[in-house]
Design an enzyme around this catalytic site. Structure first.
Site: not given
Lengths: 360, 636
Positions: B290-292
């Site tokens: 995801g966004s990490t």
């Protein structure tokens, strides 16, 4: 004239050492079996004293007396050997009916036959020296008598003593200077004999294979030799010291008999072994010296025959103990426990001493 | 008379006899000198009986020498029936002490065996019981030391440590990996016996056991305990299926804490499923980050000089079309016009799709590869996975687009921590490691020491690194990571909300892995903290809500532990209306009362003393305080 002092003293030294070692090797078993740690050593000590007196006495007797009565002596031996085979008269010990029991002591007629046969063969060979070129006439008759006795001894059965007698006497015949080819033939005959003996009693084959690799059957046929090596090996150069053997603690069975040499190795190490074997060689050397010096052919044969018989038995025992040949069940002269054996050995030396006294 | 032939043959025989004697002597020499060692060893084993004395297993310690895995010592009763003389008496007394029936004990003491144990009553004996037995001083009754693994902190660090089997042998984790080092050499009490098993009067030989080697970890127990606590609470609070936490020093690769849920108690490992005890999720589980993962796309774009994060703008309508597929931003109506700093702050997916497109698949995937995704990090633990990255030739525009914001790739937690650490550590990547040294127990001599290994240099430039740190600090100060903000400290970080792929290969509905990766201090990071919570329920499905506060709490622990200094240079927090604001107390010393009050706007002022001149303030200048707090002024 004087007897050979070196031989006399060395013999007493060796036999005394033997008695000491019998104490060291036997006290554990003696305590266990009889509740008396000194049981074996006292017996053997008594025999040693008798032996020394006997040896001294015999050394003073002219050996020619035996020459005169040799036939009688041999006949006596023959009768005893036959008698011992009769159950009820002969006592079975260690699987052989080879003993006359007299209380706690015992007499082995096969031991006595050793002397009887050497006397007889020596006389025969010296008397018939002229015929030694004719093998058939010279060798065969005496060989027949030797094999007759061998046969009797094998009926007990006592393979070890039988072999010592046959081999020693054949070497005695060899000494006379007879034709060599007969020995080759005898050797082949012996080989066939061994094969026959193995077929008759297969346990002997097991003894041979176990000698080649004792660890193949560590609890069976290889047991004794492994236990012997476990005694000799850890002894190292100086040994564990007197009385400190471990293998005598119920590991090596009956350590005071056939395998007493292992216990000596364990307690006194390589150095002890070197001294003991040197004593044996000194005895043999003095005997050979006497044999070479005497000009009486009977005496020469007699001395050689007796001394070779002793040294042959010694070597047979040592080679078994160190694992060079299969187990034969032969004791170590002068050292192993056994009264009649000690007396016979000392009598032999006594006779040799009487020869040395005369030739000097 | 001539007896030449006889004499020469006698001499010949004599010679042969001498030769055979020599052979015998040589043979004896061979046995006693050459084969001495072998025969002596064999004979020794025949003569002696060994009673084993168990060696302690090596300890596992944290970086400050705190014992995490140690040993418990107990006594066990060993009988040698052959040596026991008065069997009735011994049986009576032992039966009394151990609470076994006389009949049973008599069977034990008279059994025909060399060594007899009384199971289970004779094991695990307390000191008192052992002492009672010892006082009798019976022959043939021995009390031997036994040792058992003991984990003082229970489940703490369970997956890293692993567990041991019944014979103290390592079966998983470090216990298995370093089993050879940890295993000691058992000692013995050796006594000599005769062929019938009776004890000989020779003295017993005691060979003391040699403890196994100690392993010192890079783990900080305090930090680890804090992490364990947080994960346990999170699991309870959110009824989550699992969780992962890693704390690492980005400058060295030292793992300071590592934990995952579900966890287990190493002592009772048999009570757990095989998956639970054998999977160290922090290094084993691979999932969509995801966004990490956007940190990577951002770093790549800056490093390649493709964007100016401050000036270049992106207008977000809430969706973007990539070769016929519409990809949505999490904010339905879009973020409107943003700088790229704001794109990151808002975690705006379409903005990152554009960054990915600008980079192109070759460049983006070369960074993925360079930062270690798709291959093992090489951490010194068993069971690490590689994750899954698209083959470059199978990457189309859509794959490129989703990869840019962290979907369609599968990575492990440790890979993310390692990659982000490299990016924020001036582009220097260190191999993560957990074992710092192995040392001998008695002497403390270090047998093996692990030093930080610089795996790659310049994965990004120092300038890129500084810029990424700035942007990520701004994410925490102004953006989606605000829950990780710590007043007075510089924290950088990024949230992540990853959809999980279900067993049918489709994304699961409402089931997310909520994560946060943060670091502190943002300008010169000393710790990187990664937290992921799997399948949290009853909460906004958003990494900032669940994981960022946990990471923040861990970082606060780190601040206390490592005495990290407060830094007023950090970015001030942008506050939401419902949040309390913090104000830095201004310097009002030597100001007039009136000037001071105007400077202290937003704060309540109380006075002590009379006069018009401010002598001092409490709290003093530079302290961050909540809006509306009381500031006391000393007047003169």
């Amino acid at each position: 004239m004087k007897k050979d002092k070196v031989l006399f003293i060395t013999t007493i030294l060796l036999a005394t050492f033997g008695v000491i070692m019998i104490y060291s090797s036997s006290y554990v078993w003696a305590e266990y079996k009889f509740g008396n740690a000194f049981k074996y050593v006292i017996n053997q000590g008594v025999f040693l004293l008798i032996g020394i007196v006997l040896m001294n006495l015999i050394s003073k007797i002219d050996y020619n007396i035996y020459k005169k009565h040799v036939n009688l002596i041999l006949l006596g031996c023959f009768l005893l050997l036959a008698l011992v085979l009769i159950p009820g008269i002969g006592v079975v010990r260690n699987g052989s009916r080879s003993w006359f029991g007299l209380g706690s002591f015992g007499i082995q007629p096969s031991e006595l036959s050793k002397i009887g046969l050497v006397l007889f063969v020596s006389k025969y060979l010296s008397k018939n020296d002229n015929e030694k070129r004719v093998t058939k006439n010279f060798v065969f008759p005496i060989l027949g008598i030797i094999l007759l006795f061998f046969g009797l001894i094998m009926l007990e059965p006592d393979f070890g003593t039988g072999m010592i007698i046959v081999c020693a006497l054949i070497v005695l015949i060899f000494i006379t200077g007879t034709n060599l080819s007969i020995f080759v033939k005898l050797g082949m005959l012996g080989l066939i004999g061994i094969v026959v003996l193995i077929i008759v009693a297969p346990y002997r084959l097991k003894r041979i294979t176990s000698f080649l690799n004792p660890w193949s059957d560590p609890l069976g046929s290889g047991f004794q030799i492994i236990q012997s090596l476990y005694a000799i090996g850890p002894g190292g150069i100086l040994g564990f010291g007197f009385l400190n053997s471990r293998q005598k603690h119920f590991y090596l069975p009956e350590p005071q008999t056939d395998f007493i040499f292992s216990i000596i190795s364990e307690e006194f190490g390589f150095l002890g072994i070197f001294i003991v074997t040197t004593l044996f060689l000194i005895i043999f050397y003095r005997c050979i010296k006497t044999a070479l010096e005497t000009e009486d052919l009977f005496a020469k044969y007699l001395v050689f025959g007796l001394s070779f018989m002793l040294i042959f038995q010694t070597l047979l025992n040592l080679m078994v103990v160190v694992g060079m040949i299969p187990v034969t069940g032969v004791t170590l002269p002068f050292i192993s426990y056994g009264g009649s054996s000690l007396l016979v050995s000392m009598t032999m030396i006594g006779i040799i001493l009487s020869v040395s006294r005369k030739s000097n | 008379m001539f007896q030449h032939i006889q004499n020469s043959r006698i001499k010949l025989v004599f010679g042969l006899v001498v030769v055979v004697f020599l052979l015998v002597i040589i043979r004896v020499f061979y046995i006693q000198v050459i084969e001495y060692e072998k025969l002596n060893t064999l004979a020794e084993s025949l003569w002696s009986r060994n009673l084993p004395v168990q060696a302690d297993r090596g300890k596992i310690l944290d970086r400050n020498g705190n014992e995490i895995a140690g040993n418990e010592t107990t006594s066990t009763l060993v009988l040698i029936p052959n040596q026991i003389k008065n069997k009735e008496e011994v049986a009576t007394n032992l039966a009394n002490i151990l609470g076994v029936s006389y009949e049973e004990m008599y069977k034990h003491v008279s059994k025909r065996t060399s060594i007899e144990r009384v199971h289970p009553e004779g094991r695990d004996l307390s000191y008192e019981t052992a002492d009672k037995i010892n006082k009798f001083g019976y022959d043939g009754v021995y009390l031997l030391k036994e040792t058992k693994r003991y984990y003082k902190y229970g489940e703490t660090l369970a997956h890293v440590i692993g567990y041991v089997g019944i014979d103290n042998q390592g079966l998983s984790g470090l216990e298995l990996l370093y089993n050879d080092y940890l295993t000691g050499v058992d000692g013995s009490i050796k006594y000599f016996s005769d062929g019938k098993g009776n004890k000989l009067s020779m003295p017993e030989v005691y060979a003391s056991p040699q403890s196994g080697m100690n392993i010192t970890l890079t783990i900080d127990l305090d930090l680890q305990l804090a992490l364990e606590n947080e994960l346990t609470n999170a699991l309870k609070k959110y009824k989550a299926e699992g969780a992962i936490g890693i704390v690492m020093n980005p400058k060295t690769g030292e793992i300071l804490a590592m934990s995952s849920r579900p966890t287990f108690s190493p002592i009772n490992y048999q009570q757990y499923s095989v998956e639970t005890i054998n999977r160290n999720l922090a290094i084993w589980q691979s999932y969509e980050p995801g966004s990490t993962f956007k940190i990577l796309t951002l770093a790549a774009a800056i490093n390649e000089g493709i964007i100016n994060v401050f000036e270049d703008k992106y207008y977000d309508t809430g969706k973007i079309n990539v070769s016929g597929t519409t990809l949505h931003c999490w904010k339905h109506e879009g973020h409107g016009s943003q700088t790229y700093v704001q794109v990151v702050e808002n975690s705006c997916n379409p903005g990152f799709v554009v960054l990915g497109q600008k980079l192109g698949k070759e460049k983006l995937f070369s960074y993925i590869d360079r930062l270690g995704f798709g291959s093992k990090t090489g951490i010194d633990l068993n069971g690490e996975s590689k994750g899954i990255i698209f083959d470059l030739d199978r990457v189309g525009p859509l794959e490129l687009a989703t990869t840019a914001f962290g979907q369609g790739v599968s990575v492990t937690a440790i890979q993310q921590v390692t990659a982000v650490s490299a990016i924020i550590n001036d582009g220097n990547m260190f191999t993560p490691y957990i074992v710092s040294s192995i040392s001998e127990n008695e002497t403390g001599i270090i047998i093996k020491e692990n030093k930080p290994t610089l795996k790659k240099e310049n994965v990004v430039t120092k300038e890129t690194s500084d810029l990424v740190k700035y942007v990520l600090e701004s994410v925490v100060a102004n953006g989606s990571g605000h829950n990780a903000y710590i007043e007075g400290y510089r924290v950088g970080g990024k949230t992540g909300t990853a959809q999980k792929v279900g067993p049918d290969g489709r994304y699961m509905v409402g089931n997310y892995i909520l994560s946060f990766i943060g670091f502190l201090p943002a300008n010169d990071p000393e710790v990187v903290v990664y937290i992921a919570v799997d399948g949290a329920k009853g909460v906004t499905q958003y990494g900032g809500t669940v994981s960022a506060p946990i990471a923040s709490s861990i970082m606060k622990t780190a601040i206390n532990l490592y005495d990290i200094k407060s830094d007023p240079e950090g970015m001030p927090r942008e506050y939401l209306w419902y949040e309390q604001k913090y104000i830095t107390v201004p310097d009002v010393v030597n100001k007039s009362k009136k000037e001071a009050v105007s400077l202290l706007s937003g704060l309540k002022v109380e006075y002590s003393g009379t006069g018009d001149n401010v002598v001092s303030s409490s709290p003093s200048a530079g302290t961050r305080v909540k809006e509306g707090s009381i500031v006391k002024l000393m007047l003169n």
